[in-house]
Design a protein around this motif. Sequence first.
Motif, PDB file in Angstrom:
ATOM      1  N   CYS A  48      -0.935  -8.196   0.860  1.00 49.55           N
ATOM      2  CA  CYS A  48       0.229  -9.348   0.750  1.00 49.55           C
ATOM      3  C   CYS A  48       0.977  -8.771  -1.270  1.00 49.55           C
ATOM      4  CB  CYS A  48       0.122 -11.092   0.424  1.00 49.55           C
ATOM      5  SG  CYS A  48      -0.881 -11.511   1.827  1.00 49.55           S
ATOM      6  N   GLY A  49       2.394  -8.781  -0.983  1.00 48.71           N
ATOM      7  CA  GLY A  49       2.674  -7.912  -2.365  1.00 48.71           C
ATOM      8  C   GLY A  49       3.546 -10.119  -2.357  1.00 48.71           C
ATOM      9  N   THR A  50       3.264  -9.541  -4.101  1.00 50.72           N
ATOM     10  CA  THR A  50       3.187 -11.147  -5.100  1.00 50.72           C
ATOM     11  C   THR A  50       4.422 -11.317  -4.910  1.00 50.72           C
ATOM     12  OG1 THR A  50       2.796  -9.736  -7.651  1.00 50.72           O
ATOM     13  CG2 THR A  50       1.141 -10.113  -6.285  1.00 50.72           C
ATOM     14  N   GLY A  51       5.373 -10.819  -4.930  1.00 59.00           N
ATOM     15  CA  GLY A  51       6.246 -11.068  -5.406  1.00 59.00           C
ATOM     16  C   GLY A  51       6.973 -10.618  -6.771  1.00 59.00           C
ATOM     17  N   ASP A  52       6.272 -10.241  -7.802  1.00 61.42           N
ATOM     18  CA  ASP A  52       6.649  -9.873  -8.544  1.00 61.42           C
ATOM     19  C   ASP A  52       6.607  -8.286  -9.396  1.00 61.42           C
ATOM     20  OD1 ASP A  52       6.177  -8.666 -11.792  1.00 61.42           O
ATOM     21  OD2 ASP A  52       5.036 -11.047 -12.199  1.00 61.42           O
ATOM     22  N   SER A  53       7.767  -7.474  -9.286  1.00 66.62           N
ATOM     23  CA  SER A  53       7.927  -6.199  -8.959  1.00 66.62           C
ATOM     24  C   SER A  53       6.554  -5.564 -11.008  1.00 66.62           C
ATOM     25  CB  SER A  53       9.459  -6.002  -9.895  1.00 66.62           C
ATOM     26  OG  SER A  53       9.715  -6.112 -10.978  1.00 66.62           O
ATOM     27  N   GLY A  54       6.147  -6.601 -11.565  1.00 69.02           N
ATOM     28  CA  GLY A  54       5.616  -5.593 -12.542  1.00 69.02           C
ATOM     29  C   GLY A  54       4.384  -5.872 -11.773  1.00 69.02           C
ATOM     30  N   MET A  55       3.819  -5.829 -10.365  1.00 71.44           N
ATOM     31  CA  MET A  55       2.519  -6.348 -10.240  1.00 71.44           C
ATOM     32  C   MET A  55       2.314  -5.236  -9.167  1.00 71.44           C
ATOM     33  SD  MET A  55       1.001 -10.517 -10.328  1.00 71.44           S
ATOM     34  CE  MET A  55       0.924 -10.784 -11.717  1.00 71.44           C
ATOM     35  N   LEU A  56       2.621  -3.852  -9.406  1.00 65.46           N
ATOM     36  CA  LEU A  56       2.665  -3.359  -8.080  1.00 65.46           C
ATOM     37  C   LEU A  56       1.649  -2.989  -6.687  1.00 65.46           C
ATOM     38  CD1 LEU A  56       3.787   0.353  -9.413  1.00 65.46           C
ATOM     39  CD2 LEU A  56       5.022  -1.255  -9.182  1.00 65.46           C
ATOM     40  N   LEU A  57       0.415  -3.362  -6.667  1.00 66.60           N
ATOM     41  CA  LEU A  57      -1.305  -3.354  -6.136  1.00 66.60           C
ATOM     42  C   LEU A  57      -0.416  -4.833  -5.350  1.00 66.60           C
ATOM     43  CD1 LEU A  57      -3.514  -1.739  -8.137  1.00 66.60           C
ATOM     44  CD2 LEU A  57      -2.010  -0.655  -5.969  1.00 66.60           C
ATOM     45  N   ARG A  58      -0.973  -4.990  -4.010  1.00 72.80           N
ATOM     46  CA  ARG A  58      -0.446  -6.075  -3.381  1.00 72.80           C
ATOM     47  C   ARG A  58      -2.048  -6.817  -2.886  1.00 72.80           C
ATOM     48  NH1 ARG A  58       2.903  -5.318   2.062  1.00 72.80           N
ATOM     49  NH2 ARG A  58       4.755  -4.213   0.874  1.00 72.80           N
ATOM     50  N   VAL A 243     -17.019  -7.220   3.801  1.00 75.91           N
ATOM     51  CA  VAL A 243     -17.662  -6.867   1.994  1.00 75.91           C
ATOM     52  C   VAL A 243     -16.358  -7.628   1.458  1.00 75.91           C
ATOM     53  CG1 VAL A 243     -19.170  -4.836   2.008  1.00 75.91           C
ATOM     54  CG2 VAL A 243     -16.789  -4.173   1.605  1.00 75.91           C
ATOM     55  N   GLU A 244     -16.491  -7.982  -0.239  1.00 75.22           N
ATOM     56  CA  GLU A 244     -15.532  -8.353  -0.732  1.00 75.22           C
ATOM     57  C   GLU A 244     -15.520  -7.946  -1.655  1.00 75.22           C
ATOM     58  OE1 GLU A 244     -15.717 -12.524  -1.510  1.00 75.22           O
ATOM     59  OE2 GLU A 244     -15.165 -13.367   0.391  1.00 75.22           O
ATOM     60  N   GLU A 245     -15.935  -6.257  -2.106  1.00 73.84           N
ATOM     61  CA  GLU A 245     -15.498  -4.626  -2.626  1.00 73.84           C
ATOM     62  C   GLU A 245     -14.101  -5.540  -2.982  1.00 73.84           C
ATOM     63  OE1 GLU A 245     -17.344  -2.842  -4.700  1.00 73.84           O
ATOM     64  OE2 GLU A 245     -18.667  -4.057  -3.939  1.00 73.84           O
ATOM     65  N   SER A 246     -13.712  -5.036  -4.088  1.00 69.24           N
ATOM     66  CA  SER A 246     -12.561  -5.024  -5.147  1.00 69.24           C
ATOM     67  C   SER A 246     -11.023  -4.336  -4.109  1.00 69.24           C
ATOM     68  CB  SER A 246     -11.943  -4.333  -6.374  1.00 69.24           C
ATOM     69  OG  SER A 246     -10.934  -5.050  -6.821  1.00 69.24           O
ATOM     70  N   MET A 247     -10.429  -4.496  -3.476  1.00 67.44           N
ATOM     71  CA  MET A 247      -9.568  -3.530  -2.364  1.00 67.44           C
ATOM     72  C   MET A 247      -7.949  -3.803  -3.517  1.00 67.44           C
ATOM     73  SD  MET A 247     -11.040  -4.227   1.452  1.00 67.44           S
ATOM     74  CE  MET A 247     -10.797  -5.453   0.980  1.00 67.44           C
ATOM     75  N   ALA A 248      -7.761  -2.669  -4.104  1.00 65.10           N
ATOM     76  CA  ALA A 248      -6.789  -3.027  -5.165  1.00 65.10           C
ATOM     77  C   ALA A 248      -5.597  -2.685  -4.563  1.00 65.10           C
ATOM     78  CB  ALA A 248      -6.544  -2.349  -5.831  1.00 65.10           C
ATOM     79  N   CYS A 249      -5.348  -1.795  -3.271  1.00 66.45           N
ATOM     80  CA  CYS A 249      -4.379  -1.551  -2.429  1.00 66.45           C
ATOM     81  C   CYS A 249      -4.833  -1.502  -1.068  1.00 66.45           C
ATOM     82  CB  CYS A 249      -4.168   0.203  -2.946  1.00 66.45           C
ATOM     83  SG  CYS A 249      -5.335   1.081  -1.820  1.00 66.45           S
ATOM     84  N   GLY A 250      -5.865  -1.707  -0.627  1.00 70.89           N
ATOM     85  CA  GLY A 250      -5.912  -2.091   1.254  1.00 70.89           C
ATOM     86  C   GLY A 250      -5.694  -1.435   2.194  1.00 70.89           C
ATOM     87  N   VAL A 251      -4.941  -0.119   1.338  1.00 68.51           N
ATOM     88  CA  VAL A 251      -4.880   1.672   2.460  1.00 68.51           C
ATOM     89  C   VAL A 251      -5.147   2.665   2.572  1.00 68.51           C
ATOM     90  CG1 VAL A 251      -1.997  -0.111   2.884  1.00 68.51           C
ATOM     91  CG2 VAL A 251      -2.444   1.940   0.996  1.00 68.51           C
ATOM     92  N   GLY A 252      -6.214   2.297   1.244  1.00 68.90           N
ATOM     93  CA  GLY A 252      -7.629   3.339   0.954  1.00 68.90           C
ATOM     94  C   GLY A 252      -6.325   4.507  -0.160  1.00 68.90           C
ATOM     95  N   VAL A 253      -5.198   4.446  -0.468  1.00 66.52           N
ATOM     96  CA  VAL A 253      -5.429   5.010  -1.793  1.00 66.52           C
ATOM     97  C   VAL A 253      -5.816   5.105  -3.712  1.00 66.52           C
ATOM     98  CG1 VAL A 253      -3.311   6.139  -3.203  1.00 66.52           C
ATOM     99  CG2 VAL A 253      -2.967   5.244  -0.494  1.00 66.52           C
ATOM    100  N   LEU A 271     -17.324   5.723   1.515  1.00 67.69           N
ATOM    101  CA  LEU A 271     -16.636   5.061   2.403  1.00 67.69           C
ATOM    102  C   LEU A 271     -15.481   4.403   1.398  1.00 67.69           C
ATOM    103  CD1 LEU A 271     -17.931   4.901   5.606  1.00 67.69           C
ATOM    104  CD2 LEU A 271     -17.300   7.177   4.719  1.00 67.69           C
ATOM    105  N   ARG A 272     -14.414   4.648   2.133  1.00 68.77           N
ATOM    106  CA  ARG A 272     -13.697   3.120   0.731  1.00 68.77           C
ATOM    107  C   ARG A 272     -13.944   2.069   2.153  1.00 68.77           C
ATOM    108  NH1 ARG A 272      -8.676   6.902   1.298  1.00 68.77           N
ATOM    109  NH2 ARG A 272      -9.702   7.502   3.774  1.00 68.77           N
ATOM    110  N   ALA A 273     -14.349   0.740   1.774  1.00 74.51           N
ATOM    111  CA  ALA A 273     -14.550  -0.548   2.095  1.00 74.51           C
ATOM    112  C   ALA A 273     -13.274  -0.573   3.059  1.00 74.51           C
ATOM    113  CB  ALA A 273     -14.813  -1.306   1.632  1.00 74.51           C
ATOM    114  N   CYS A 274     -11.469  -0.601   2.889  1.00 71.25           N
ATOM    115  CA  CYS A 274     -10.769  -0.810   3.114  1.00 71.25           C
ATOM    116  C   CYS A 274     -10.410  -0.429   4.343  1.00 71.25           C
ATOM    117  CB  CYS A 274      -9.694  -1.246   2.414  1.00 71.25           C
ATOM    118  SG  CYS A 274      -9.054   0.725   2.056  1.00 71.25           S
ATOM    119  N   THR A 275     -10.850   0.841   4.430  1.00 68.96           N
ATOM    120  CA  THR A 275     -10.046   1.381   6.450  1.00 68.96           C
ATOM    121  C   THR A 275     -11.399   2.011   6.549  1.00 68.96           C
ATOM    122  OG1 THR A 275     -10.406   3.601   4.613  1.00 68.96           O
ATOM    123  CG2 THR A 275      -8.345   2.391   4.795  1.00 68.96           C
ATOM    124  N   ALA A 276     -13.089   2.159   6.699  1.00 70.64           N
ATOM    125  CA  ALA A 276     -13.945   2.475   6.944  1.00 70.64           C
ATOM    126  C   ALA A 276     -14.397   0.587   7.199  1.00 70.64           C
ATOM    127  CB  ALA A 276     -14.827   3.460   6.531  1.00 70.64           C
ATOM    128  N   GLY A 277     -14.463  -0.318   6.788  1.00 70.20           N
ATOM    129  CA  GLY A 277     -14.823  -1.421   6.631  1.00 70.20           C
ATOM    130  C   GLY A 277     -13.006  -2.088   6.716  1.00 70.20           C
TER     131      GLY A 277
END
Length: 318
Positions: A48-58, A243-253, A271-277
């Motif tokens: 989810c986007g935050t709506g704040d342009s200063g926060m690029l990561l969802r 897992v609840e590892e920190s997934m900053a982008c959510g898309v594997g980047v 492996l990336r938790a966001c894409t392999a998990g």
Amino acid sequence: MSGTTTAPAGVQEAAEVVSARPVGAYTHLVLRAPEAARRAQPGQFVACGTGDSGMLLRRSLSLHAADPEAGTLEVVVAAAGPGTRLLAAKRPGDAVATTAPLGRPFPLPGPSSAPGSAPTPAVVVGGGYGAAPLPWLARVLTAAGSRVVGIVGAASADRLLGTSAVDDATALDGIADAVVVTTDDGSLGAPGRVTDALPEVLLELAELGDPAVYACGPMPMLRSVQTTTREVLGERARTWLAVEESMACGVGVCMTCVLPVREPDGATRMLRACTAGPVFDGDALRWDAIGAAPHLRGGALVPDDAVGAPVVGGAGGH
């Protein structure tokens, strides 16, 4: 689970907030995102986007539920930082940029090994807002005929989720056959942690067949669920851990959620938790390296035997 394949990509939608309400220490949001709602399965998440342009990561949030007919997704937000505080402050009519569904869902169990091949019994275990995806999962399991017992816990009553003592709409009560509640401070339910209640539940369900264990929560809790299940069931243990590892982008980047995982060919790969998990077989996670780097706030080391690990002296990872 392959290190060369990833979960299907989610669809981007400009979701509208349908409702927002407090649930204990959290905020329950219903978002209108028709295409994602049609595809989503328990265990997946939404960025989810935050709506704040200063926060690029969802911000990546577990899906609490999806309603294909209504075209909605439900999430539970813990306002832990600036981004999640912005999301928790959303109100009906607000827009939220979403990408969903992301990640691999919980796999459903096959037939039980008990005589007559009855549906596999299951335990669903959640810590804090990690219990968010469990009512949806329990509903799918019970619809398949499984006997389901839920165990939910938190540090204190205000941090609980998944029990009608806190909120009916997000509770396991009425879905699972039984629900056990624990709190570290004893403010609600039994004093202690979810894994204190787990052995008795496992032994009870084992009379019906080898139970499948599903869990979502902090990594120390998941480690304890894995260890406890192994101690009680031995080689019959089967755990699926979100897992609840920190997934900053959510898309594997961004590569912030990388974990060491032993794959079917016996090799350990990062492996990336966001894409392999985010759902992994508990036996496949390399617990000897996960949480072994205090300077990384509990992140994972690269085991010496991992594919691509640097060749240096010493043992135990880098």
